[in-house]
Enzyme design. Structure first.
Site, PDB file in Angstrom:
ATOM      1  N   GLN A 218       0.906  -1.473   0.060  1.00 54.12           N
ATOM      2  CA  GLN A 218      -0.072   0.138  -0.458  1.00 54.12           C
ATOM      3  C   GLN A 218       1.136   1.325   0.212  1.00 54.12           C
ATOM      4  O   GLN A 218       1.808   1.829   0.971  1.00 54.12           O
ATOM      5  CB  GLN A 218      -0.987  -0.343   1.226  1.00 54.12           C
ATOM      6  CG  GLN A 218      -2.262   1.188   1.370  1.00 54.12           C
ATOM      7  CD  GLN A 218      -2.778   1.193   3.010  1.00 54.12           C
ATOM      8  OE1 GLN A 218      -1.910   0.817   3.337  1.00 54.12           O
ATOM      9  NE2 GLN A 218      -4.386   1.412   3.168  1.00 54.12           N
ATOM     10  N   GLY A 219       0.112   2.321  -0.544  1.00 50.88           N
ATOM     11  CA  GLY A 219       1.228   3.139  -0.660  1.00 50.88           C
ATOM     12  C   GLY A 219       0.996   4.443  -0.891  1.00 50.88           C
ATOM     13  O   GLY A 219      -0.274   5.199  -1.458  1.00 50.88           O
TER      14      GLY A 219
ATOM     15  N   SER B 156       1.074   6.371   2.844  1.00 52.41           N
ATOM     16  CA  SER B 156       1.484   7.459   3.478  1.00 52.41           C
ATOM     17  C   SER B 156       3.074   7.754   3.238  1.00 52.41           C
ATOM     18  O   SER B 156       3.961   7.494   2.610  1.00 52.41           O
ATOM     19  CB  SER B 156       2.267   6.421   5.349  1.00 52.41           C
ATOM     20  OG  SER B 156       1.008   6.363   5.430  1.00 52.41           O
TER      21      SER B 156
ATOM     22  N   SER C 125       4.609  -1.781   4.359  1.00 55.71           N
ATOM     23  CA  SER C 125       4.544  -2.727   5.083  1.00 55.71           C
ATOM     24  C   SER C 125       5.019  -3.422   3.849  1.00 55.71           C
ATOM     25  O   SER C 125       3.596  -3.963   2.486  1.00 55.71           O
ATOM     26  CB  SER C 125       3.898  -3.527   5.678  1.00 55.71           C
ATOM     27  OG  SER C 125       2.943  -2.245   7.233  1.00 55.71           O
TER      28      SER C 125
ATOM     29  N   GLU D  83      -9.833  -1.112   5.376  1.00 52.42           N
ATOM     30  CA  GLU D  83      -9.062  -1.282   6.647  1.00 52.42           C
ATOM     31  C   GLU D  83      -9.375  -1.705   7.164  1.00 52.42           C
ATOM     32  O   GLU D  83      -8.686  -2.235   8.857  1.00 52.42           O
ATOM     33  CB  GLU D  83      -8.089  -0.229   5.267  1.00 52.42           C
ATOM     34  CG  GLU D  83      -6.424  -0.563   6.562  1.00 52.42           C
ATOM     35  CD  GLU D  83      -5.519   0.444   6.546  1.00 52.42           C
ATOM     36  OE1 GLU D  83      -5.736   1.839   5.433  1.00 52.42           O
ATOM     37  OE2 GLU D  83      -4.331   0.762   6.890  1.00 52.42           O
TER      38      GLU D  83
END
Length: 398
Positions: A126-127, A129, A161, A244
């Site tokens: 996941q991009g 932050s 992550s 999420e």
């Protein structure tokens, strides 16, 4: 809600338990119950076994390859697997970008991307932050400039992550710097093998490598990899974040944590008896157990709404807040239970096949690392302070 299990549901729970006994490796199961780190193979082999069974995408509608389970089956599936020591399903593919693609993507994108997610043959990260844009995602600066049939992407994501395991990353990028912050963002799917993508590890205090910095240096991304219209990525982002936050509640894992806490208390000596016989500590365990049960009821109400055709709404922010607080409290009590044995720094004890000898009982080394690791839960997925603002404005109307 009727929480009584009918014979079909009981048979389903037995089927899931039997599947876990056949397909979950003893080594992976042992890591779960001892608090050791998983490696990539632990996750991939387990998820691909679920995929071959048609169970990995267990929250998806049947038309997109999900099993079409009712809320009770989903509840049983998650709880039985937690009891059996299965690792958490890495959510980025099956629980995050998958639902975004089948909700907002084109038919071509669904046909191209969904099969690999359903089977876990393709790993995602996941991009979201960035340095300076964590809880305030609308402040993100990663820039995508359109040149013909491609975007040229430059910028940095952080705390990403499992980027070092991922084949693809879904990214929020700024395509219009002059628009209002939320209106100038688009949602792109980027192949991690594309020239210009660099992953730099961030190793945590406990020696684990879960998170990374990801850099984009003139990365060429086809326009065909954009989900939805240009500038409407914020809609995808909000949809994904609601899913999420529902998952961050982690009720089955917290139930397993309470059981582990009771085991530790029974093993810890105190004044000729055990810590479990201490009324004050027993009351603390009972209190957190009740909090987990209350959270479970709230989660079931949200799932019941979804089963009737609804989508996760702003109320799931309360699940994220309470779920993260409970996970942190369980970690605090585990560290309190092992007392001074939480103090030695023994990162090697968290890895399989270590040659280190533990200081204190075997259940002591993971206590402090888990305590520190759980601090992040009230930050990721949108900090708890942000969630309280959402509840205040969108649920309570304040």
């Amino acid at each position: 809600m009727d929480l009584t299990l009918n014979p079909e549901h009981k048979a389903f729970a037995d089927e899931v338990r039997a599947f876990a006994e056949r397909h979950l490796s003893p080594a992976t199961r042992a890591k779960t119950f001892s608090g050791k780190h998983y490696d990539r193979a632990d996750h991939v082999e387990w998820q691909q076994a679920l995929g071959r069974q048609g169970w990995l995408a267990y929250t998806w509608p049947k038309k997109y390859g999900g099993p079409g389970w009712d809320v009770t089956r989903r509840f049983l599936f998650e709880n039985v697997l937690a009891e059996e020591g299965a690792p958490r399903i890495i959510p980025f593919g099956v629980k995050m970008v998958g639902p975004v693609i089948y909700t907002f993507g084109s038919d071509e994108q669904k046909e191209r991307f969904l099969p690999g997610i359903r089977t876990s043959e393709v790993q995602w990260c996941q991009g979201y932050s960035e340095p300076g844009a964590g809880s305030d995602l609308a402040n993100l600066r990663t820039r995508a400039v359109r040149e013909g049939d491609h975007y040229i992407v430059n910028g940095q994501k952080t705390w990403t992550s499992f980027a070092h395991w991922a084949d693809w990353i879904f990214c929020l990028v700024r395509t219009d710097p002059d628009a209002k912050p939320q209106e100038g963002i688009s949602f792109l799917l980027i192949d991690m093998k594309t020239p210009g993508v660099t992953v730099r590890p961030i190793v945590m205090l406990d020696g684990a490598h879960h998170v990374n910095d990801v850099f984009f240096d003139n990365v060429k991304v086809p326009v065909a990899n954009r989900i939805g219209k240009e500038g409407e990525g914020w809609t995808c982002a909000k949809f994904l974040l609601a899913n999420e936050r529902l998952g961050i509640a982690e009720v089955p894992a917290s139930k397993r944590g309470v059981r582990s806490l009771r085991d530790i208390a029974r093993a810890e000596p105190q004044d000729g008896r055990t810590l479990a016989d201490d009324p004050a500590f027993a009351a603390k365990i009972a209190d957190i157990d009740l909090q987990v049960q209350a959270l479970e009821m709230s989660e079931l109400r949200a799932l019941s709404t979804m089963a009737l055709g609804g989508a996760p709404g702003p109320e799931v922010s309360t699940l994220k807040i309470r779920g993260s607080e409970i996970q942190q409290r369980i970690a605090e009590l585990a560290m309190e239970a092992v007392g001074e044995y939480a103090q030695p720094y023994q990162p090697g004890m968290l890895f399989q096949n270590t040659n280190e000898t533990p200081v204190g009982p075997d259940h002591a080394p993971p206590a402090a690392p888990r305590y520190f690791n759980m601090r992040k839960t009230s930050i990721y997925g949108g900090s708890n302070e942000i969630q309280k603002n959402i509840v205040s404005k969108m649920v309570l109307g304040l």
